[in-house]
Scaffold this motif. Sequence first.
Motif, PDB file in Angstrom:
ATOM      1  N   GLN A   1       0.861  -1.186   0.000  1.00 51.37           N
ATOM      2  CA  GLN A   1       0.000   0.000   0.000  1.00 51.37           C
ATOM      3  C   GLN A   1       0.895   1.233   0.000  1.00 51.37           C
ATOM      4  OE1 GLN A   1      -3.846   0.121   1.979  1.00 51.37           O
ATOM      5  NE2 GLN A   1      -3.037  -1.388   3.424  1.00 51.37           N
ATOM      6  N   HIS A   2       2.008   1.122   0.735  1.00 52.95           N
ATOM      7  CA  HIS A   2       3.030   2.170   0.754  1.00 52.95           C
ATOM      8  C   HIS A   2       4.162   1.719  -0.169  1.00 52.95           C
ATOM      9  CE1 HIS A   2       1.282   3.095   4.956  1.00 52.95           C
ATOM     10  NE2 HIS A   2       0.666   3.790   4.018  1.00 52.95           N
ATOM     11  N   PRO A   3       4.265   2.321  -1.346  1.00 53.38           N
ATOM     12  CA  PRO A   3       5.117   1.751  -2.394  1.00 53.38           C
ATOM     13  C   PRO A   3       6.606   1.761  -2.087  1.00 53.38           C
ATOM     14  CG  PRO A   3       4.241   3.898  -3.049  1.00 53.38           C
ATOM     15  CD  PRO A   3       3.519   3.509  -1.808  1.00 53.38           C
ATOM     16  N   GLY A   4       7.071   2.720  -1.274  1.00 57.15           N
ATOM     17  CA  GLY A   4       8.494   2.768  -0.950  1.00 57.15           C
ATOM     18  C   GLY A   4       8.940   1.648  -0.024  1.00 57.15           C
ATOM     19  N   GLU A   5       7.972   0.903   0.541  1.00 54.27           N
ATOM     20  CA  GLU A   5       8.308  -0.185   1.464  1.00 54.27           C
ATOM     21  C   GLU A   5       8.515  -1.472   0.665  1.00 54.27           C
ATOM     22  OE1 GLU A   5       5.603   2.267   4.665  1.00 54.27           O
ATOM     23  OE2 GLU A   5       4.999   0.219   4.184  1.00 54.27           O
ATOM     24  N   THR A   6       9.607  -1.483  -0.098  1.00 50.78           N
ATOM     25  CA  THR A   6       9.820  -2.557  -1.075  1.00 50.78           C
ATOM     26  C   THR A   6      10.058  -3.922  -0.427  1.00 50.78           C
ATOM     27  OG1 THR A   6      12.165  -1.959  -1.169  1.00 50.78           O
ATOM     28  CG2 THR A   6      10.720  -1.022  -2.853  1.00 50.78           C
TER      29      THR A   6
ATOM     30  N   VAL B   1       1.282  -6.176   4.512  1.00 54.69           N
ATOM     31  CA  VAL B   1       2.729  -6.204   4.715  1.00 54.69           C
ATOM     32  C   VAL B   1       3.360  -4.838   4.416  1.00 54.69           C
ATOM     33  CG1 VAL B   1       4.851  -7.468   4.209  1.00 54.69           C
ATOM     34  CG2 VAL B   1       2.641  -8.626   4.016  1.00 54.69           C
ATOM     35  N   HIS B   2       4.171  -4.373   5.367  1.00 50.66           N
ATOM     36  CA  HIS B   2       4.755  -3.023   5.319  1.00 50.66           C
ATOM     37  C   HIS B   2       6.216  -3.022   5.727  1.00 50.66           C
ATOM     38  CE1 HIS B   2       1.045  -0.409   5.114  1.00 50.66           C
ATOM     39  NE2 HIS B   2       0.513  -1.596   5.309  1.00 50.66           N
ATOM     40  N   GLY B   3       6.825  -1.827   5.649  1.00 46.93           N
ATOM     41  CA  GLY B   3       8.143  -1.582   6.221  1.00 46.93           C
ATOM     42  C   GLY B   3       8.053  -0.391   7.149  1.00 46.93           C
TER      43      GLY B   3
HETATM   44 ZN    ZN Z   1       3.602   1.219   5.479  1.00 43.37          ZN
END
Ligand code: ZN
Length: 384
Positions: A164-169, A257-259
């Motif tokens: 969902q947050h694209p920079g969290e590869t 799933v995120h970073g």
């Molecule tokens: Zn995130």
Amino acid sequence: MTITISSAFDAGNIRVVSQDGDRVDLEIVKDHMSDFYQWFHFRLAGAAGRDLTLRILNCAGSAYPHGWPDYRACLSLDREEWVRVADTSYADGILTVKLTPPTDCVWLAYFAPFSMERHHDLITAIAALDGVGYSSLGKSLDGQDIDCLTIGDGDLNAWLYARQHPGETMAEWWMEGALEKLCDPEDPVARVLRRECTFRVIPNMNPDGSRRGHLRTNAVGVNLNREWHAPSAEKSPEVLCVRNAMDKVGVDFAMDVHGDEAIPANFLAGFEGIPSITERQTRLFKLFSDTLERLSPDFQTAQGYEIPAPGQANMSMSTTQLAERFGCVSMTLEMPFKDNINLPDPVYGWSPQRSKYLASACLDALHAILPELKAERKSASRAA
Ligand code: ZN
């Protein structure tokens, strides 16, 4: 010779402010129509053998300034292996990266990139396997498909979705690991999971932000993980099409799933504070979390986000919205940009390979709690 810096490619992001000999000053570009920024990814050419000082000047105003202390930049010579640059430091809002490139084309990024080209390779390879179904759930604002893979034919509806947050590869590296395990014809855990569950896997919820080199938002600067209470075709079609697909078949188990930029550990965030929380949901979430902690030395439960008070959950986020909407067990997995401080790796830091191993451990944990998930689902439906 002139040093050349470029970012005009899939997931590229940087702006050159000035260059003075071997020192280059840079800025990260904001997400389009948004103030968020933290993701960078660029090519550095023509600097073999030179002692360079790269300075990213605008880190203090980035989305997560606490992400920079103890962070080390990622470097690749071949766009496959990404190592950490040991001489990375942060002070006074400036990230300084010192390196001597051994070759004339090297690549730097906030974390090992997972390009849209790699995404298409992954989708194409997995969709071709026996027993895997493919569907496009809808289109992004830039016209890219929201790709969904269906695996297994069991009664439990399990949803795995990422980026969902694209920079969290790291989230899509996790997905690559999850898909490889889930599709392994001989893996005994995967065989049971495929028998008991139907998985719907969305490896990338935000293809536009990914291709545009965004940190946190889609093509019109919208944070998709604040849209789940009221997604719209105008602002967040990515969420609207996924939530509609979930409404059709239901959700028993979900992982988002995120970073995380700041916290140097892997952790889960749950759905505490939703209006209709049940004892069953709380118990199964804890069972999953405790099981994962026993299975993976890269997972822990001591560090994480602050837990909201009863009734104080933010219902615009997917994990809370799904837990409330379906009475299911849903969770947000956060992996570090830095490293797991409990089991650090000085060469790679947190990495694609470690993200893939963690995905495998998450599926092992899901397998371990299947009896409880199934038994209590049956009694829940009988009660209804
Ligand atoms: Zn995130």
